[in-house]
Design an enzyme around this catalytic site. Structure first.
Site, PDB file in Angstrom:
ATOM      1  N   GLY A 357       0.821  -1.199   0.000  1.00  0.00           N
ATOM      2  CA  GLY A 357       0.000   0.000   0.000  1.00  0.00           C
ATOM      3  C   GLY A 357       0.851   1.243   0.000  1.00  0.00           C
ATOM      4  O   GLY A 357       2.076   1.202  -0.141  1.00  0.00           O
ATOM      5  N   GLY A 358       0.199   2.375   0.185  1.00  0.00           N
ATOM      6  CA  GLY A 358       0.911   3.643   0.132  1.00  0.00           C
ATOM      7  C   GLY A 358       1.869   3.839   1.276  1.00  0.00           C
ATOM      8  O   GLY A 358       2.793   4.636   1.187  1.00  0.00           O
ATOM      9  N   GLU A 361       4.923  -2.174   2.721  1.00  0.00           N
ATOM     10  CA  GLU A 361       4.607  -3.540   2.326  1.00  0.00           C
ATOM     11  C   GLU A 361       4.287  -4.370   3.557  1.00  0.00           C
ATOM     12  O   GLU A 361       4.829  -4.150   4.633  1.00  0.00           O
ATOM     13  CB  GLU A 361       5.789  -4.157   1.572  1.00  0.00           C
ATOM     14  N   VAL A 362       3.421  -5.383   3.364  1.00  0.00           N
ATOM     15  CA  VAL A 362       3.000  -6.253   4.461  1.00  0.00           C
ATOM     16  C   VAL A 362       3.430  -7.677   4.142  1.00  0.00           C
ATOM     17  O   VAL A 362       3.237  -8.157   3.026  1.00  0.00           O
ATOM     18  CB  VAL A 362       1.470  -6.205   4.664  1.00  0.00           C
ATOM     19  N   LYS A 376       4.207  -5.130   8.880  1.00  0.00           N
ATOM     20  CA  LYS A 376       4.226  -4.041   7.899  1.00  0.00           C
ATOM     21  C   LYS A 376       5.487  -3.215   8.081  1.00  0.00           C
ATOM     22  O   LYS A 376       5.808  -2.780   9.176  1.00  0.00           O
ATOM     23  CB  LYS A 376       3.007  -3.142   8.040  1.00  0.00           C
ATOM     24  N   ASP A 472      -8.839   6.570   7.466  1.00  0.00           N
ATOM     25  CA  ASP A 472      -8.597   5.862   6.199  1.00  0.00           C
ATOM     26  C   ASP A 472      -9.476   4.617   6.113  1.00  0.00           C
ATOM     27  O   ASP A 472      -8.990   3.506   5.872  1.00  0.00           O
ATOM     28  CB  ASP A 472      -7.120   5.491   6.058  1.00  0.00           C
TER      29      ASP A 472
END
Length: 675
Positions: A357-358, A361-362, A376, A472
């Site tokens: 995602g912004g 990384e996960v 993450k 979010d």
């Protein structure tokens, strides 16, 4: 006449007695050591007797040597003896020179001559040379104990016993071993061990047997080698010398005979007395003086090794380096080591990556005593204040609600944060809404998920010690556990507020399509979360993204399109076709209208999350409003300024929002592609 006859008889008797005595003298001999035997032996080459022990040494570990030791008198076998026979038993030792491979071995020899001046050392064992090897004129039988593998003689290995006739190409050979009477099988033995070894050679009835054993073992029941041989063909004159030969080449060793017993008859062979045998000397390695050059080279090697080890240490230290400050001690129970997370994720293997995602990384991982986790990797903005950041991460971890993804802890290294959360086995909601490879969720599952997220948001807004703004909310941040319960995750832009505080916001954050219009002017509040949740309700019910540039413009904005469908009295047209008509019209219409209420561009006209829960559980009826009501169905902030000062009488009235500047916590658990 009678006296002459008596005289003749006595003469014949004494002659026969003399013959028998001489035959008995030649029948055999025994040497328990060779201290008194020098007169009876013929020695040449390197062979000599070492005093005072009486050890017979054939070679002294010098190169290109050969030595011979033979019984001086030949044994004559008269023609009336149809077959030759003899037996011998000796103890030998082959002692390696320290730091060198040994060679070439010892041979027990039966020969018609003791002249070996034409023989060569090395692989010829001091018996033959390249010309005489295999020559029919060579009257020779040898039992070789060979410690070098010579390809030209087809040797089987470098530790074997062989029978040689006129040639060093053995007619019979076997790897050195002995038959264990106790175990009933052969046991290997090393010839070049420096230990005493017993050898028996028995020839009787044209059968030659060779038996081997260590000094501590009685004669085995079975020989190592057995071969039918007619010695008369080899030695037609029937005059035989018996002895030993040994040789070295570039490979050297010490070769000794400790004791020797010989007899024409196996039954008359005398036993050696091991207690009288001499001791075997074992030379020690010479302590050579180390040259200065070698010392320098060794020191240089040590320095290079230290440099390499130091480099490895620094590399590993950098690899697992973490940033730790004094103020972090109070948060240590919530901190994981980078090394443990590195191993848990299999070095952050790409195959274990769950999403990107912004905010980072996960990766999926597994920690002992914890289980499956999601890690993450977040690039942190240092301007935000690391101390407050970590404090809020830990505080976020203290939030306990069944519909929140549990935050287990963190790790900090340089400009990177690693946030550890519980792993959600079914991934994120957006995968089931927008990815066709995933099965479509039923309406009942979707409604349960919306209720779960509403409960989680209500807890964040009113149930914690501080107001927590998620900021979010979207489908990719809604996680699904093993039973498809909704869990709100990705606190990547979350922030804490104290009740009643009011601090201006300097920047709007969030995801396009979910951001409330007032963010650009008034900042965040609980009502901005309500707006995003309203978009989520429409997203889940319609199976569409809030903004989709790939479809016609009249359908591109989800909020406006749902309102247009309602305006045409066909709001059910907005429902996800993947549901296949399997849904409650009453519930779906209620959720769509509630989504429109929550996305009212007039923030004060939006309900609280507590009220949303009442509506979605149908404990309260929805307010009376229409598609034309003020602020409903507007997906852009164009009309915001003109309507902001107005109040909608059709929606619940909410107290004025507060907005605050707080540390935003980068805690993201994203299993799909972030948007």
């Amino acid at each position: 006449m009678a006296s002459e006859r008596l005289h003749l008889i006595l003469l014949v008797f004494f002659n026969h007695l003399t013959f028998l005595l001489s035959q008995q003298e030649e029948a055999g001999f025994i040497y328990n050591g060779f201290g008194q035997a020098q007169a009876g032996l013929h020695l040449d080459g390197a062979a000599k007797i070492l005093f005072p022990d009486g050890l017979l040494q054939l070679t002294n570990a010098s190169t290109q040597q050969m030595g011979h030791a033979f019984f001086k008198k030949p044994f004559k076998f008269d023609s009336y003896e149809k077959k030759l026979s003899f037996s011998t038993h000796f103890v030998c030792a082959l002692v390696p020179k320290p730091g060198a491979d040994g060679g070439h071995g010892i041979a027990f020899v039966v020969s018609s001559s003791i002249d070996f001046t034409q023989a060569d050392p090395t692989q010829y064992l001091g018996l033959l040379n390249i010309s005489t090897n295999g020559s029919p004129s060579s009257q020779l039988l040898a039992i070789e104990l060979d410690t070098v593998e010579s390809a030209e003689f087809d040797d089987i290995d470098k530790n074997h016993v062989g029978i040689d006739i006129k040639s060093l190409n053995s007619v019979e050979s076997a790897s050195a071993s002995y038959f264990s009477n106790a175990k009933g099988k052969n046991q290997s033995i090393k010839l070049l061990s420096g230990d005493p070894i017993q050898i028996w050679v028995d020839y009787e009835g044209a059968l030659l047997n060779v038996t081997v054993a260590p000094l501590s073992i009685q004669k085995p029941n079975h020989p190592l080698l057995s071969r039918s041989i007619n010695l008369t063909d080899i030695f037609p004159d029937r005059k035989l010398f018996f002895g030993f030969s040994a040789a070295t080449g570039t490979l050297v060793s010490y070769q000794y005979i400790l004791g020797w017993s010989f007899s024409r008859s196996r039954m008359l062979l005398q036993s050696l007395d091991f207690s009288k045998l001499p001791q075997i000397p074992h030379p020690k390695a010479k302590q050579e003086q180390t040259s200065p050059l070698l010392i320098v080279l060794l020191m240089l090697l040590v320095l290079i090794m230290l440099a390499v080890l130091g480099g490895i240490y620094l590399y590993r230290r950098k690899k697992y380096a973490e940033v730790r400050e004094v103020w972090e001690k109070e948060y240590s129970p919530h901190r994981f080591s980078y090394k443990s997370l590195y191993k848990a994720t299999n070095r952050f293997d790409k195959d274990g990556r769950l999403g990107k995602g912004g905010f980072g990384e996960v990766y999926r991982g597994n920690l002992p005593h914890v289980g499956d986790i999601a890690v993450k990797r977040v690039c942190h903005d240092a301007k935000q204040g690391m101390k407050q950041f970590v404090a809020e991460v830990v505080t976020m971890g203290s939030l306990k609600h069944r519909n929140l993804v549990p935050l287990l802890g963190y790790c900090r290294r340089k400009g990177e944060l690693l946030l550890v959360s519980e792993y959600m086995s079914n991934g994120s909601l957006d995968q089931y809404l927008f990815h066709r490879e995933k099965p479509a969720l039923s309406w009942s599952q979707r409604l349960v998920i919306l209720k779960d997220i509403a409960s989680a948001l209500s807890y964040l807004h009113t149930g914690a010690n501080q107001v927590v703004l998620h900021r979010d909310i979207k489908a990719s941040n809604v996680m699904l556990d093993s039973e498809f319960n909704g869990r709100l995750g990705d606190f990547g832009m979350a922030r804490f507020e104290d009740y009643g505080d009011s601090v201006p916001v300097t920047a709007a954050v969030g995801t396009m399509g979910y951001m409330a219009p007032e963010l650009t002017t008034m900042g965040t509040s609980t009502r901005t979360d309500v707006y995003a949740f309203g978009v989520l309700m429409l997203e889940v019910t319609c199976g569409r993204r809030p903004l989709d540039p790939k479809i016609p413009s009249e359908k591109r904005h989800l909020i406006k399109w749902v309102c247009d469908c309602w305006r045409r009295d066909s709001i059910v047209d907005a429902i996800d076709t993947r549901l296949g008509g399997q849904y409650s019209v009453e519930e779906t219409v209620m959720v769509l209208k509630l989504g429109l209420i929550c996305t009212n561009i007039v923030a004060e006209s939006r309900p609280t999350m507590e009220q949303v829960i009442q509506y979605i559980n149908q404990n309260l009826p929805l307010p009376n409003f229409s598609p034309g009501s003020l602020g409903i169905g507007v997906s852009t902030p164009v009309l915001l300024e003109s309507v902001f000062n107005s109040r909608s009488s059709l929606a619940p009235s909410i107290s004025p929002p507060s907005s605050h500047n707080s540390m935003f916590v980068t805690h993201t658990i994203t299993y799909g592609d972030g948007r």
